[in-house]
Design an enzyme around this catalytic site. Structure first.
Site, short mmCIF file in Angstrom:
data_model
loop_
_atom_site.label_atom_id
_atom_site.label_comp_id
_atom_site.label_asym_id
_atom_site.label_seq_id
_atom_site.Cartn_x
_atom_site.Cartn_y
_atom_site.Cartn_z
N ASP A 110 0.85 -1.17 0.00
CA ASP A 110 0.00 0.00 0.00
C ASP A 110 0.90 1.24 0.00
OD1 ASP A 110 -2.21 1.75 0.80
OD2 ASP A 110 -1.31 1.67 2.78
P1 ADP Z 1 -4.02 4.23 0.19
O1 ADP Z 1 -4.57 3.07 -0.54
O2 ADP Z 1 -2.91 4.89 -0.55
O3 ADP Z 1 -3.65 3.92 1.60
P2 ADP Z 1 -6.72 5.14 0.78
O4 ADP Z 1 -7.41 4.02 0.05
O5 ADP Z 1 -6.77 5.16 2.25
O6 ADP Z 1 -5.21 5.32 0.25
O7 ADP Z 1 -7.34 6.50 0.27
C1 ADP Z 1 -7.49 6.69 -1.10
C2 ADP Z 1 -7.85 8.10 -1.36
O8 ADP Z 1 -9.17 8.36 -0.85
C3 ADP Z 1 -6.96 9.11 -0.71
O9 ADP Z 1 -5.85 9.41 -1.52
C4 ADP Z 1 -7.89 10.30 -0.58
O10 ADP Z 1 -7.92 11.01 -1.78
C5 ADP Z 1 -9.24 9.67 -0.35
N1 ADP Z 1 -9.60 9.60 1.08
C6 ADP Z 1 -9.66 8.51 1.86
N2 ADP Z 1 -10.05 8.80 3.11
C7 ADP Z 1 -10.19 10.14 3.14
C8 ADP Z 1 -10.56 11.10 4.16
N3 ADP Z 1 -10.84 10.73 5.41
N4 ADP Z 1 -10.61 12.39 3.82
C9 ADP Z 1 -10.32 12.76 2.56
N5 ADP Z 1 -9.97 11.94 1.58
C10 ADP Z 1 -9.90 10.65 1.85
MG MG Z 2 -2.82 3.14 3.55
#
Ligand code: ADP
Ligand code: MG
Length: 304
Positions: free
Chosen positions: A92
């Protein structure tokens, strides 16, 4: 190898013992039966596969012990054994390759004061456990803003948060979140693209269905991540990055860490993360997965 040897080891030893018995009983000196018995038993005792039987539990014990002193907890010893066969590691991005404690938050407001936008966004994000949410709340606190408390809040894992703040309908998150809320973000496209090329994570904010601004958040790559990945690659592992963030941001981070562009999967929702793992497995890969968020849970449980 030990597993393969131990599958026929016992039979082999018994056969050798029988041959020894017959040899001493037929051609040996008197008393033949006593000599034969002693020889057969000696073969059985000396060839006892104790060493083989002890090797596996011993190495697992030493391995988990050493791991614990390095801060690595092994819940399932079988997983340790399986690790030798892993050929693909899926990681991730946010929080795993990056610090997950983003510091710089650049606010760009459309048609409203920056502080108002930040205040509204932070009020909504206070309810979220996501590292990006924490960054926005910290940014608001750093500016000394007081946050409104009449907030309703709902979070969509992998997309963002939405709800009501002081009578306004607010959505905050990635492009998928904006699509789901029917918000047109094309006005911000070129500015957002440039930020993403600098590895910034960009969040859109919408108020009452209209784009109200963007937040560009710098989430630095973890110290040592580059070296760790290089070491894993040198062991012959294929590395795949899996993130819910935008493709351009993922490519910028991936380029710094030496990922092949084909092995960067961006804009994937939690359920799709799981499918990526299953897809790799169906092509014969033994897959390990590293992730830090709730959004990674389906993929973590699908990994070999
Ligand atoms: P990763 O897979 O890189 O860990 P996530 O799946 O947690 O990322 O999040 C994907 C995207 O969703 C983030 O890059 C953001 O744009 C959006 N996102 C997720 N959670 C939030 C939040 N609490 N507030 C704002 N944007 C969010
Ligand atoms: Mg993550």
């Amino acid at each position: 190898l030990a597993d393969r040897i131990s599958s026929w080891f016992v039979e082999f030893v018994v056969i050798v013992a029988v041959i020894a018995f017959i040899g001493w009983a037929v051609w040996g000196p008197e008393p033949r039966l006593a000599h034969a018995l002693v020889s057969a038993v000696a073969v059985l005792i000396i060839a006892c596969p104790c060493a083989l039987g002890l090797a596996t539990p011993m190495s697992i014990m030493v391995g988990t012990g050493r791991g614990a002193s390095e801060g690595i907890l092994v819940r399932n010893a079988e997983a340790l054994e399986l690790f030798e066969k892993v050929d693909t590691l899926v990681v991730d991005k946010t929080g795993t390759l990056t610090e997950g404690r983003p510091e710089g938050v650049a606010v760009e407001a459309v048609g409203m004061p920056e502080d108002d936008l930040l205040r509204t966004a932070a009020a909504l994000e206070r309810g979220s456990e996501h590292p990006l949410a924490a960054a926005i709340v910290r940014a608001a606190k750093a500016r000394g803003l007081s946050l409104p408390s009449d907030v309703t809040f709902e979070s969509t894992t992998g997309q963002g948060v939405h709800g009501g703040v002081g009578g306004a309908r607010v959505a905050l998150g990635n492009a998928a979140m904006m699509r789901a809320s029917g918000v047109d973000v094309s006005a911000a496209d070129s500015a957002v693209g440039a930020l993403r090329k600098q590895a910034r994570t960009v969040l859109y904010a919408a108020i009452d269905g209209r784009l109200a601004g963007t937040f560009a958040i710098a989430d630095p790559i973890k110290a040592g991540a580059r070296e760790s990945l290089a070491a894993l690659r040198a062991q012959g592992l294929r590395l795949v990055m899996l993130t819910g963030d935008a493709r351009e941001t993922a490519l910028a981070v991936g380029a710094e860490l030496g990922f092949a562009p084909d092995d960067i999967r961006a804009e994937v929702l939690p359920a799709e993360k799981r499918r990526v793992i299953e897809d790799l497995q169906s092509r014969g890969a033994t897959v390990a997965m590293a992730g830090d968020g709730i959004n990674d849970a389906p993929a973590l449980s699908a990994a070999t």
